[in-house]
Design an enzyme around this catalytic site. Structure first.
Site, short mmCIF file in Angstrom:
data_model
loop_
_atom_site.label_atom_id
_atom_site.label_comp_id
_atom_site.label_asym_id
_atom_site.label_seq_id
_atom_site.Cartn_x
_atom_site.Cartn_y
_atom_site.Cartn_z
N GLU A 95 -92.36 -94.55 53.45
CA GLU A 95 -91.51 -94.98 55.11
C GLU A 95 -90.09 -95.40 54.69
OE1 GLU A 95 -92.24 -99.48 57.33
OE2 GLU A 95 -94.32 -98.48 55.57
N GLU A 153 -98.66 -106.90 53.96
CA GLU A 153 -99.23 -106.80 54.56
C GLU A 153 -100.17 -105.04 55.46
OE1 GLU A 153 -97.84 -104.13 58.35
OE2 GLU A 153 -96.00 -105.63 57.41
#
Length: 419
Positions: A126, A49
């Site tokens: 992240e 993604e």
């Protein structure tokens, strides 16, 4: 009005025209998420993604952003455990442009080696940020405790050691085995023309070859516990109760039950834990459902000395629902659920997501009236029966993080629930 069309190769298009809007949301929802990964692939759906925005055969990463933002729109994506979505919001005249860009990033990612390395570092950051955020990471740990050694229990971001090893071959392999036309849904809502969308879908997606995508590993809820003791300001407590899957007749019952427990300031847990006892600042309960399982999640943050009392009171409130739940509580939770659903669907982005999600689940889009009828059909006897089964079966999982050494064991809480 909702319209659905299917191309000969199985690619589906669903749209809803919303009168009075000058904009539209359009995107592609792919039924391939974290639970479709093999153990050695954990995190690759999310990596993929990210890479969609790092350039295609026709556009650089900057051009992808500029083409959408030059017309005042925005573009984004997300990965869940069962879906990866790529979508944009634009003015009505720019829907063809938005779909062209979305189709390009889905079908033609460049996977340039330098961009893979850049995005690898972004994802590792992240992951680090999530690990440094207790009220984020605890839900990953709760999922793992609920579904250990299963695809559904693995984190969406994946572990750092996996992310460091993925390359172009891995990314292209996941696309080749999971991004077939039968696994994709083009959904749009707002100022959209369905027939035009079908024509564009045929142009972009009509030549894709159908895939026999491997079935996701079945999920089995497990009464597990994960306890991570660490010096933090707060003790984080999360409890999962096994709940129905998407298509189960009790799926709305579970959501209303969660609302009664912790759906707002008037809920039982908020009133008992925060207002009466002052044990926490934040507490809530919510219900989630997957293709073949579901869970009600309860969360609260408290002090290290208060966590035993908070955990026991949470169990007591669950048990008390079997005997003293009121008609007023059920009515309030029903109204909250309906209002939340209807108010949340006033924008085209939420509408498009709903269309894709329901079409994937039911192969049709039930009307809002159908949903409201099912919510209204959940009455006090139905909720009490559900609560009694919940207490009797005591299907719980738990995650704890922070100064939680004093917290009771899961077995003790389960015994208290059925006592």
């Amino acid at each position: 009005m909702v319209r659905v069309s299917t191309l000969p190769n199985g690619f589906r298009i669903v749209s809803e025209f919303m009168p009075g809007l000058a904009s539209a949301a359009v995107g592609v929802w792919v039924q391939a998420g974290a639970r479709h990964e093999r153990p050695e692939e954990n995190g690759i759906a999310h990596f993929l993604e990210h890479m969609a925005f790092k350039g295609t055969q026709r556009r650089s990463a900057l051009q992808i952003a500029e083409e959408i933002e030059d017309v005042g729109g925005y573009i984004n994506a997300y990965t869940s455990r069962e879906t990866t979505a790529y979508y944009a919001r634009v003015l009505a005249a720019d829907v063809p442009l938005a779909l062209d860009v979305v189709a390009d990033i889905v079908l033609n990612p460049a996977f340039a080696p330098r961009e893979i390395e850049v995005e690898r570092q972004v994802i590792l950051q992240e992951i680090g940020q999530t690990l440094d955020t207790p009220d984020d990471v605890i839900f990953d740990w709760l999922q793992e405790a609920s579904y250990p050694d299963q695809a559904l229990g693995r984190p969406i971001l994946g572990p750092s050691e996996r992310i460091t090893g993925y390359g172009e071959r891995d990314l292209r392999g996941f696309v080749a085995s999971h991004y077939g036309p039968g696994q994709m849904i083009l959904a749009a809502a707002g100022a959209v023309d369905h027939d035009r969308l079908v024509d564009l879908a045929g142009e972009y997606f009509g030549q894709l070859t159908p895939l026999q995508m491997p079935a996701a590993e079945p999920a089995s809820f497990f009464c597990g516990e994960r306890r991570e003791v660490k010096r933090l300001e707060q003790a984080h407590f999360a409890l999962a109760i096994e709940a129905p899957a998407f298509r189960h007749r009790d799926v709305f019952t579970a959501q209303i039950f969660a609302g009664i427990l912790g759906g707002g300031m008037s809920s039982r847990l908020f009133q008992k834990l925060r207002e009466e006892r002052g044990l926490c600042y934040t507490t809530f309960a919510q219900a989630g459902a997957h293709d073949d399982t579901g869970s009600i999640t309860i969360y609260a943050g408290t002090g290290p000395d208060e966590v035993p009392e908070l955990a026991r009171l949470t169990i007591d409130e669950i048990r008390r629902t079997t005997s003293d739940m009121t008609e007023a509580e059920v009515n309030r939770a029903r109204v909250q659920m309906k209002a939340g659903m209807l108010m949340g669907l006033e924008g085209p982005s939420a509408r498009a997501e709903r269309l894709a999600r329901l079409l994937a689940i039911w192969d049709r889009v039930p009307t809002l009236e159908e949903a409201v009828e099912k919510i209204d059909a959940v009455d006090l006897p139905t909720i009490r029966s559900f609560a009694e089964r919940t207490v009797t079966e005591a299907r719980l999982a738990m995650a704890l993080y922070g100064p939680v050494a004093k917290a009771p064991e899961l077995g003790a809480l389960r015994d208290r629930l059925v006592a």
